[in-house]
Design an enzyme around this catalytic site. Structure first.
Site, PDB file in Angstrom:
ATOM      1  CB  SER A  93      -1.054   0.045   1.192  1.00 39.31           C
ATOM      2  OG  SER A  93      -0.178   0.569   2.239  1.00 39.31           O
ATOM      3  N   GLY A  94       2.404   1.185   0.233  1.00 40.25           N
ATOM      4  CA  GLY A  94       2.783   2.259   0.490  1.00 40.25           C
ATOM      5  C   GLY A  94       3.169   2.263   1.590  1.00 40.25           C
ATOM      6  N   GLY A  95       2.499   1.961   2.679  1.00 38.75           N
ATOM      7  CA  GLY A  95       1.942   2.242   3.790  1.00 38.75           C
ATOM      8  C   GLY A  95       3.325   2.256   4.987  1.00 38.75           C
ATOM      9  CG  ASP A 266       6.746  -9.537   0.814  1.00 39.19           C
ATOM     10  OD1 ASP A 266       5.886  -9.358   1.915  1.00 39.19           O
ATOM     11  OD2 ASP A 266       7.464  -8.524   1.047  1.00 39.19           O
ATOM     12  CB  CYS A 304      20.776 -25.861  -6.704  1.00 41.54           C
ATOM     13  SG  CYS A 304      19.818 -24.654  -7.776  1.00 41.54           S
ATOM     14  CB  CYS A 309      24.061 -24.419  -8.925  1.00 38.12           C
ATOM     15  SG  CYS A 309      23.606 -22.811  -8.049  1.00 38.12           S
ATOM     16  CG  HIS A 335      21.905 -20.069  -5.989  1.00 42.29           C
ATOM     17  ND1 HIS A 335      21.757 -21.378  -6.026  1.00 42.29           N
ATOM     18  CD2 HIS A 335      21.679 -19.507  -4.575  1.00 42.29           C
ATOM     19  CE1 HIS A 335      21.766 -21.650  -4.803  1.00 42.29           C
ATOM     20  NE2 HIS A 335      21.811 -20.628  -3.688  1.00 42.29           N
TER      21      HIS A 335
HETATM   22 ZN   LIG Z   1      21.303 -22.327  -7.838  1.00 43.43          ZN
END
Ligand SMILES: [Zn+2]
Length: 369
Positions: A93-95, A266, A304, A309, A335
């Site tokens: 929201s920008g808050g 996130d 990975c 990798c 990565h």
């Molecule tokens: Zn990797």
């Protein structure tokens, strides 16, 4: 057109595996959303972001309203087209950024007035304006404007801040222009106080949202208090709506969050760490600048499959960071995001099998091996 929805596919204790359906495609949960602050996940092309397995990204209203401006993004066809990300985008929201400006902002009942950290220009952000900006950006998931309660805060401070956020949540709901496949999420506040979190959940569910975020955590309270607060919050949220823990976290935070019933996360950690030479791996965190990698022909993480990798050595990554070559941050961001996405997929598969606890202990054992 697809209506916005989330449905569970399986559960394991409090943990859930599900599917988010949106106007911009489907996303399997639990999900980690890379942060694309200024209409870019730093150091990554949109194709590179997709190659990590990411299917939804986050954009920052504060940064985009200053540069290039929400009206300009709208005139250019919206954020999806602007940044070449046809998939779902969630905007904050920008808050959070505005509240972090300290002396550059003043808060009142109606909203917040602040000066841009770039050139001092004065802006006004209200619940209605924040929702309008996110509409102009064409955000798939709009977040309500809230006041991010400072930490530490007394019970009285956390209460008045939470109550203000709930009034703003109602104004955001009223201002939100509903479109098929688009969503508005409310944000639970209340600091580390279980009674306030419960009241905040009740206030938000009374208003009614498409999803519920848990805000005001990972601000210095520590992992134990964060997990305790989650346990005091999640049971009061509707079971059939997605739950999003904002700004979290380390791989260990993700394991703990999913186990406590969170579906969405996130954090800037994997991207920020990637730019500074820190790698998240199945064997724990590595600093690629460390001299012990200078002659190591092995990959950053043998488990990975990312380009960094599969095609390059630790010695090469070490060399790139020592020379400040821009390919270093690019490869290590790729990565780290690949590692985070693989961790989320691993948790989802484990929930489907009913073996999340075993999966989490084997992942944690790998970090300390
Ligand atoms: Zn990797």
């Amino acid at each position: 057109m697809t209506a916005f929805s989330w449905s569970a596919v399986a559960s394991d204790g409090a943990a859930r595996a599900g599917v988010l359906r949106t106007a911009h495609g489907e996303v399997e949960t639990p999900v980690f959303m890379p942060v694309g602050t200024a209409a870019t996940v730093k150091a990554m092309t949109a194709d590179a972001v997709r190659s990590t397995g990411a299917r939804i990204v986050l954009g920052n209203t504060y940064h985009l309203m200053l540069r290039p401006g929400a009206e300009r993004v709208a005139a250019l066809g919206g954020l999806h087209r602007f940044m070449d990300w046809p998939g779902p985008i969630l905007t904050d929201s920008g808050g959070f950024q505005v509240m972090s400006l300290g002396k550059l902002r003043t808060l009142d009942e109606e909203g917040v007035t602040f000066r841009s950290h770039l050139d001092g220009t004065q802006y006004r952000l209200t619940p209605e304006r924040s929702v309008r900006i996110q509409h102009l950006l064409d955000s798939t998931v709009t977040m309500v404007l809230d006041e991010c309660t400072a930490f530490p805060a007394t019970h009285a401070e956390a209460e008045s801040s939470m109550v203000l956020s709930m009034r703003w949540a109602g104004r955001c709901r009223a201002a939100f222009c509903a479109r098929e496949g688009y969503a508005l999420f409310g944000i639970v506040q209340g600091g580390v106080f279980a009674d306030l979190r419960e009241r905040s959940c009740a206030a938000l569910t009374d208003i009614g949202f498409d999803g519920y975020a848990i805000g005001g955590l990972a601000v210095g309270e520590g992992q134990a208090a964060m997990f305790e607060t989650l346990e005091a919050t999640v049971p009061h949220l509707p079971a059939r709506r997605p739950r999003y823990l904002m700004g979290v976290g380390t791989p260990d935070d993700l394991l703990g969050g999913v186990a406590r019933g969170v579906d969405m996360f996130d954090c800037v950690m994997p991207t920020r760490a990637g730019r500074t030479g820190r790698a998240y791996t199945s064997r724990g965190v590595l600093n690629m600048r460390n001299a012990r990698h200078a002659e190591d022909a092995g990959p950053v993480d043998a488990a990975c499959g990312c380009v960094a990798c599969a095609r390059h050595s630790r010695a090469y990554l070490h060399h790139l960071f020592r020379c400040d070559e821009m390919l270093g941050p690019m490869l290590l961001t790729l990565h780290n995001l690949t590692y985070y996405q693989a961790l989320m997929r691993g948790m989802r598969a484990a929930i489907l099998e009913g073996s999340l606890a075993e999966f989490s202990s084997s992942v944690r054992a790998g970090w300390t091996a």
